[in-house]
Design a protein around this motif. Structure first.
Motif, PDB file in Angstrom:
ATOM      1  N   VAL A   1       0.872  -1.182   0.000  1.00 22.35           N
ATOM      2  CA  VAL A   1       0.000   0.000   0.000  1.00 22.35           C
ATOM      3  C   VAL A   1       0.904   1.225   0.000  1.00 22.35           C
ATOM      4  O   VAL A   1       1.837   1.319   0.802  1.00 22.35           O
ATOM      5  CB  VAL A   1      -0.896   0.017   1.253  1.00 22.35           C
ATOM      6  CG1 VAL A   1      -1.647   1.341   1.376  1.00 22.35           C
ATOM      7  CG2 VAL A   1      -1.876  -1.142   1.212  1.00 22.35           C
TER       8      VAL A   1
ATOM      9  N   ARG B   1      14.503  -9.088  10.896  1.00 17.89           N
ATOM     10  CA  ARG B   1      13.054  -8.986  11.004  1.00 17.89           C
ATOM     11  C   ARG B   1      12.383 -10.171  10.337  1.00 17.89           C
ATOM     12  O   ARG B   1      11.599 -10.880  10.925  1.00 17.89           O
ATOM     13  CB  ARG B   1      12.558  -7.678  10.369  1.00 17.89           C
ATOM     14  CG  ARG B   1      11.055  -7.520  10.339  1.00 17.89           C
ATOM     15  CD  ARG B   1      10.495  -7.228  11.710  1.00 17.89           C
ATOM     16  NE  ARG B   1       9.038  -7.285  11.761  1.00 17.89           N
ATOM     17  CZ  ARG B   1       8.338  -7.187  12.857  1.00 17.89           C
ATOM     18  NH1 ARG B   1       8.931  -7.029  14.021  1.00 17.89           N
ATOM     19  NH2 ARG B   1       7.034  -7.244  12.840  1.00 17.89           N
TER      20      ARG B   1
ATOM     21  N   ASP C   1       1.799  -5.407  15.619  1.00 18.64           N
ATOM     22  CA  ASP C   1       2.945  -4.534  15.925  1.00 18.64           C
ATOM     23  C   ASP C   1       2.721  -3.082  15.515  1.00 18.64           C
ATOM     24  O   ASP C   1       3.357  -2.175  16.047  1.00 18.64           O
ATOM     25  CB  ASP C   1       4.201  -5.046  15.199  1.00 18.64           C
ATOM     26  CG  ASP C   1       4.870  -6.190  15.944  1.00 18.64           C
ATOM     27  OD1 ASP C   1       4.272  -6.700  16.912  1.00 18.64           O
ATOM     28  OD2 ASP C   1       5.994  -6.571  15.560  1.00 18.64           O
TER      29      ASP C   1
ATOM     30  N   TRP D   1       4.052 -12.332  18.869  1.00 21.82           N
ATOM     31  CA  TRP D   1       3.136 -13.106  18.038  1.00 21.82           C
ATOM     32  C   TRP D   1       1.778 -13.279  18.681  1.00 21.82           C
ATOM     33  O   TRP D   1       0.740 -13.118  18.057  1.00 21.82           O
ATOM     34  CB  TRP D   1       3.713 -14.504  17.811  1.00 21.82           C
ATOM     35  CG  TRP D   1       4.789 -14.550  16.795  1.00 21.82           C
ATOM     36  CD1 TRP D   1       4.896 -13.749  15.695  1.00 21.82           C
ATOM     37  CD2 TRP D   1       5.907 -15.432  16.765  1.00 21.82           C
ATOM     38  NE1 TRP D   1       6.016 -14.085  14.998  1.00 21.82           N
ATOM     39  CE2 TRP D   1       6.654 -15.115  15.617  1.00 21.82           C
ATOM     40  CE3 TRP D   1       6.345 -16.469  17.592  1.00 21.82           C
ATOM     41  CZ2 TRP D   1       7.807 -15.798  15.269  1.00 21.82           C
ATOM     42  CZ3 TRP D   1       7.493 -17.142  17.247  1.00 21.82           C
ATOM     43  CH2 TRP D   1       8.210 -16.810  16.105  1.00 21.82           C
TER      44      TRP D   1
HETATM   45  C1  LIG Z   1      13.687 -12.275  14.788  1.00 14.63           C
HETATM   46  C2  LIG Z   1      12.374 -12.170  15.505  1.00 14.63           C
HETATM   47  C3  LIG Z   1      12.002 -13.155  16.410  1.00 14.63           C
HETATM   48  C4  LIG Z   1      10.790 -13.070  17.082  1.00 14.63           C
HETATM   49  N1  LIG Z   1      10.463 -14.056  17.964  1.00 14.63           N
HETATM   50  C5  LIG Z   1       9.282 -14.003  18.607  1.00 14.63           C
HETATM   51  C6  LIG Z   1       8.911 -15.040  19.493  1.00 14.63           C
HETATM   52  O1  LIG Z   1       9.659 -15.997  19.709  1.00 14.63           O
HETATM   53  N2  LIG Z   1       7.709 -14.950  20.106  1.00 14.63           N
HETATM   54  C7  LIG Z   1       6.870 -13.902  19.885  1.00 14.63           C
HETATM   55  O2  LIG Z   1       5.779 -13.885  20.459  1.00 14.63           O
HETATM   56  N3  LIG Z   1       7.187 -12.906  19.051  1.00 14.63           N
HETATM   57  C8  LIG Z   1       8.379 -12.927  18.405  1.00 14.63           C
HETATM   58  N4  LIG Z   1       8.716 -11.917  17.558  1.00 14.63           N
HETATM   59  C9  LIG Z   1       7.769 -10.796  17.380  1.00 14.63           C
HETATM   60  C10 LIG Z   1       6.694 -11.163  16.335  1.00 14.63           C
HETATM   61  O3  LIG Z   1       7.323 -11.654  15.186  1.00 14.63           O
HETATM   62  C11 LIG Z   1       5.838  -9.941  15.981  1.00 14.63           C
HETATM   63  O4  LIG Z   1       5.305  -9.369  17.139  1.00 14.63           O
HETATM   64  C12 LIG Z   1       4.684 -10.348  15.062  1.00 14.63           C
HETATM   65  O5  LIG Z   1       5.145 -11.042  13.963  1.00 14.63           O
HETATM   66  C13 LIG Z   1       3.905  -9.122  14.612  1.00 14.63           C
HETATM   67  O6  LIG Z   1       2.934  -9.523  13.674  1.00 14.63           O
HETATM   68  P1  LIG Z   1       2.254  -8.474  12.720  1.00 14.63           P
HETATM   69  O7  LIG Z   1       1.276  -9.245  11.910  1.00 14.63           O
HETATM   70  O8  LIG Z   1       1.766  -7.320  13.495  1.00 14.63           O
HETATM   71  O9  LIG Z   1       3.432  -7.901  11.791  1.00 14.63           O
HETATM   72  P2  LIG Z   1       4.392  -8.605  10.724  1.00 14.63           P
HETATM   73  O10 LIG Z   1       4.581 -10.032  10.985  1.00 14.63           O
HETATM   74  O11 LIG Z   1       5.598  -7.726  10.637  1.00 14.63           O
HETATM   75  O12 LIG Z   1       3.589  -8.482   9.354  1.00 14.63           O
HETATM   76  C14 LIG Z   1       3.436  -7.269   8.683  1.00 14.63           C
HETATM   77  C15 LIG Z   1       2.926  -7.550   7.293  1.00 14.63           C
HETATM   78  O13 LIG Z   1       2.596  -6.330   6.668  1.00 14.63           O
HETATM   79  C16 LIG Z   1       3.131  -6.293   5.359  1.00 14.63           C
HETATM   80  N5  LIG Z   1       3.334  -4.888   5.006  1.00 14.63           N
HETATM   81  C17 LIG Z   1       4.202  -3.992   5.548  1.00 14.63           C
HETATM   82  N6  LIG Z   1       4.058  -2.790   4.956  1.00 14.63           N
HETATM   83  C18 LIG Z   1       3.088  -2.927   4.050  1.00 14.63           C
HETATM   84  C19 LIG Z   1       2.478  -2.040   3.108  1.00 14.63           C
HETATM   85  N7  LIG Z   1       2.841  -0.762   2.994  1.00 14.63           N
HETATM   86  N8  LIG Z   1       1.523  -2.531   2.295  1.00 14.63           N
HETATM   87  C20 LIG Z   1       1.119  -3.823   2.366  1.00 14.63           C
HETATM   88  N9  LIG Z   1       1.652  -4.688   3.238  1.00 14.63           N
HETATM   89  C21 LIG Z   1       2.619  -4.257   4.065  1.00 14.63           C
HETATM   90  C22 LIG Z   1       4.397  -7.122   5.452  1.00 14.63           C
HETATM   91  O14 LIG Z   1       4.777  -7.599   4.173  1.00 14.63           O
HETATM   92  C23 LIG Z   1       3.934  -8.240   6.369  1.00 14.63           C
HETATM   93  O15 LIG Z   1       3.261  -9.227   5.648  1.00 14.63           O
HETATM   94  C24 LIG Z   1       9.928 -11.973  16.863  1.00 14.63           C
HETATM   95  C25 LIG Z   1      10.302 -10.969  15.969  1.00 14.63           C
HETATM   96  C26 LIG Z   1      11.507 -11.066  15.288  1.00 14.63           C
HETATM   97  C27 LIG Z   1      11.885  -9.990  14.317  1.00 14.63           C
END
Ligand SMILES: Cc1cc2nc3c(=O)[nH]c(=O)nc-3n(C[C@H](O)[C@H](O)[C@H](O)COP(=O)(O)OP(=O)(O)OC[C@H]3O[C@@H](n4cnc5c(N)ncnc54)[C@H](O)[C@@H]3O)c2cc1C
Ligand SMILES: NC(=O)c1ccc[n+]([C@@H]2O[C@H](COP(=O)([O-])OP(=O)(O)OC[C@H]3O[C@@H](n4cnc5c(N)ncnc54)[C@H](O)[C@@H]3O)[C@@H](O)[C@H]2O)c1
Length: 502
Positions: free
Chosen positions: A87, A132, A360, A378
């Motif tokens: 987006v 990430r 997030d 997560w």
């Molecule tokens: C290395 C690592 C290890 C982790 N380990 C753990 C763990 O062990 N336990 C735990 O609970 N949490 C863990 N976390 C945290 C967890 O991964 C996040 O809190 C969680 O994934 C957040 O989910 P989300 O759907 O909000 O965001 P995300 O998973 O970041 O997804 C965001 C999505 O939005 C899309 N996006 C971004 N910008 C745009 C745009 N402009 N237009 C369209 N799409 C877009 C991306 O492509 C992606 O698909 C870890 C994080 C990292 C980085």
């Protein structure tokens, strides 16, 4: 191709982001409205799916996170249509979003779940890596295969996992705090973990210690232990399971921790040569205070605020995340939280009409339960995505629903240094001031249990190891029973407290 951003094109439910929050939200909307098309717009070619979901107790949940092609989601939910494009703009007044591929979509209700990105100590330096997603993790792995020494900055989840996992490469771990893992642990738990790492050999005899501390006593105790210094070693949880985190050398773990300092300046090789400053060799052990000049030439050099300088191959900046809100800001007057997230109310609604946010990207801005706090995890991404969908569904038929039970109590289960770790409520007495008491049971190499009490009521707990106490403690925190009469019996290993409270 959808119509232009002008009425009367009928709007759909649109979700942005293919992470846990977005996918869970889209799935839930698809279930609620089987005859409607749900659009999931995501910048990445894969989506993240929750698999093997297990409700461990009332609030604690465990699941795996799997990357899947978006077609798998469309096959599971024929009314979900995944659009693979970022987006680039949101026109909130017109209820319209524009994507990188030149298309526009009208929404009736929109949920923004674009996640967050690593907040690096320094942007644009090719020697500073953030982790990430799969790509950045693979880039890190590639760099590591050529590395002899790296520096890890940060003291949260990623740093904790990395130091335990990396082999064959010297690691200098730079933390702002006195003890490791400050986002998850206090110094006592940190010491429990590091002592396991120092003692490579299995414990011949397990010594058990059960203590009751007031805040004052606890502080002194942990300070004394923290001052004794910490060192870490290896093994690791899910996200790096498929990655071979090995450097160029043949040893397993070599970690040196620099506490209570930050990065002052990063020098490129030539810049450092001209500066005529001296860098230090890798300390022999954590007691090594000798100052020896390093003869080796490194791609970069890092000067710390404690004046020490180390050369290394590259830096991992594991210094937290910043919500991905930029694409949605232009022309839209969102309320943004101090941590840079889109503020959401108790119905996951942002400050703009018909726009929700989850995971997030958002900042929880409701008045929370006294034993819940937001952490970008997560579990919370899944819970928020699910609840946002429920709220969107209710609002679209003019109804409202009560806040989901999962927001009653903070609960996180994970693994650090190969120990099961359960965190409940105000596990670090966050925001409780000095008016609280800590009960502690620690069996070296086996378990570490800490209960946080305030006015006789349990407010939080840290359970490391196979303690089997999570359900009982969860109940005690939720029911706020007065535990004053039980005193230290609460953690007495000879008393089965499950029976006690039945
Ligand atoms: C290395 C690592 C290890 C982790 N380990 C753990 C763990 O062990 N336990 C735990 O609970 N949490 C863990 N976390 C945290 C967890 O991964 C996040 O809190 C969680 O994934 C957040 O989910 P989300 O759907 O909000 O965001 P995300 O998973 O970041 O997804 C965001 C999505 O939005 C899309 N996006 C971004 N910008 C745009 C745009 N402009 N237009 C369209 N799409 C877009 C991306 O492509 C992606 O698909 C870890 C994080 C990292 C980085
Ligand atoms: N097992 C798990 O639960 C797990 C594992 C990995 C990551 N995560 C999550 O993934 C996200 C990213 O992880 P993370 O470790 O980068 O973030 P984090 O928020 O867990 O930790 C960031 C750390 O960096 C430190 N820091 C911030 N700025 C700094 C600076 N300028 N200099 C030195 N230190 C600085 C902070 O004090 C903190 O210790 C977080 O939301 C985290 O909760 C969770």
């Amino acid at each position: 191709m959808e119509g232009p951003c002008s009425p009367p094109t009928p709007g759909k439910f649109v979700v942005v982001g293919g992470g846990i929050a977005g996918v869970t939200c889209a799935e839930q909307l698809a279930i609620n409205f089987p005859s409607e098309d749900i659009l999931l717009i995501t910048a990445s070619p894969v989506i993240k799916a929750v698999t093997n979901f297990k409700q461990v107790s009332k609030v604690l949940e465990e699941f795996d996170v799997e990357e899947q092609p978006s077609t798998m989601l469309e096959n599971r939910f024929p009314n979900i249509k995944v659009i693979e494009s970022g987006v680039k703009q949101l026109k909130s007044k017109q209820h319209c979003i524009l994507t990188e591929d030149g298309n526009q979509y009208i929404y009736k209700k929109l949920c923004l779940c674009a996640g967050a990105k690593p907040k690096l100590i320094c942007e644009g330096n090719p020697y500073v890596l953030g982790i990430r997603d799969t790509d950045s993790a693979q880039e890190f792995q590639k760099q590591l295969t050529k590395a002899k020494r790296i520096m890890i900055i940060g003291n949260g989840g990623i740093a904790l996992e990395l130091v335990y996992e990396i082999e064959g490469c010297e690691v200098i771990w730079v933390i702002k705090d006195k003890a490791i893992g400050n986002t998850f642990f206090d110094a006592g738990a940190a010491e429990f973990l590091t002592s396991k790492l120092i003692d490579e050999k299995p414990e011949a005899k397990i010594a058990q210690k059960r203590t009751r501390y007031t805040t004052e006593g606890w502080k002194k105790e942990v300070q004394a232990r923290a001052n004794a210094g910490n060192i870490g070693s290896a093994l690791g949880p899910d996200w790096h399971e498929g990655l071979d985190l090995k450097g160029t050398k043949e040893f397993s773990h070599k970690i040196h921790i620099e506490t209570m300092c930050e990065v002052k300046k990063i020098y490129l090789q030539e810049e450092f040569r001209i500066s005529e400053k001296k860098s230090l060799t890798f300390p022999r052990d954590h007691h090594d205070q000798s100052v020896t000049t390093d003869k080796e030439i490194w791609p970069i050099y890092v000067e710390l605020t404690n004046e020490k300088i180390y050369g290394c191959d590259f830096i991992v900046s594991a210094t937290g995340v910043t919500p991905n809100i930029e694409p949605f800001l232009g022309g839209n007057n969102f309320d943004v939280g101090e941590d840079g997230g889109l503020k959401v109310d108790d119905h996951m609604h942002t400050s703009l009409p018909d726009i929700y946010a989850a995971g997030d990207i958002c900042t929880a801005s409701w008045h929370p339960s006294p034993v819940w706090q937001q952490m970008r995890l997560w579990t919370q991404a899944r819970q928020m995505g699910w609840y946002a969908a429920k709220c969107m569904a209710a609002a679209s038929v003019g109804e409202s629903i009560d806040m989901d039970f999962s927001f009653e109590l903070f609960a996180h289960v994970t693994k650090f240094f190969n120990y099961k770790v359960v965190l409940l409520g105000k596990y670090n007495a966050q925001g409780l001031g000095s008016n609280h008491e800590l009960l502690l049971r620690c069996t070296k190499g086996q378990e570490y249990i800490k209960a946080v009490l305030q006015n006789g009521r349990m407010m939080g707990a840290v359970l490391i190891g196979e303690t089997d106490l999570e359900e009982t403690f969860e109940n005690l925190i939720l029911n706020q029973m007065n535990l004053s009469a039980y005193g230290e019996d609460l953690l007495d290993p000879n008393i089965d407290i499950e029976d006690y409270f039945d």
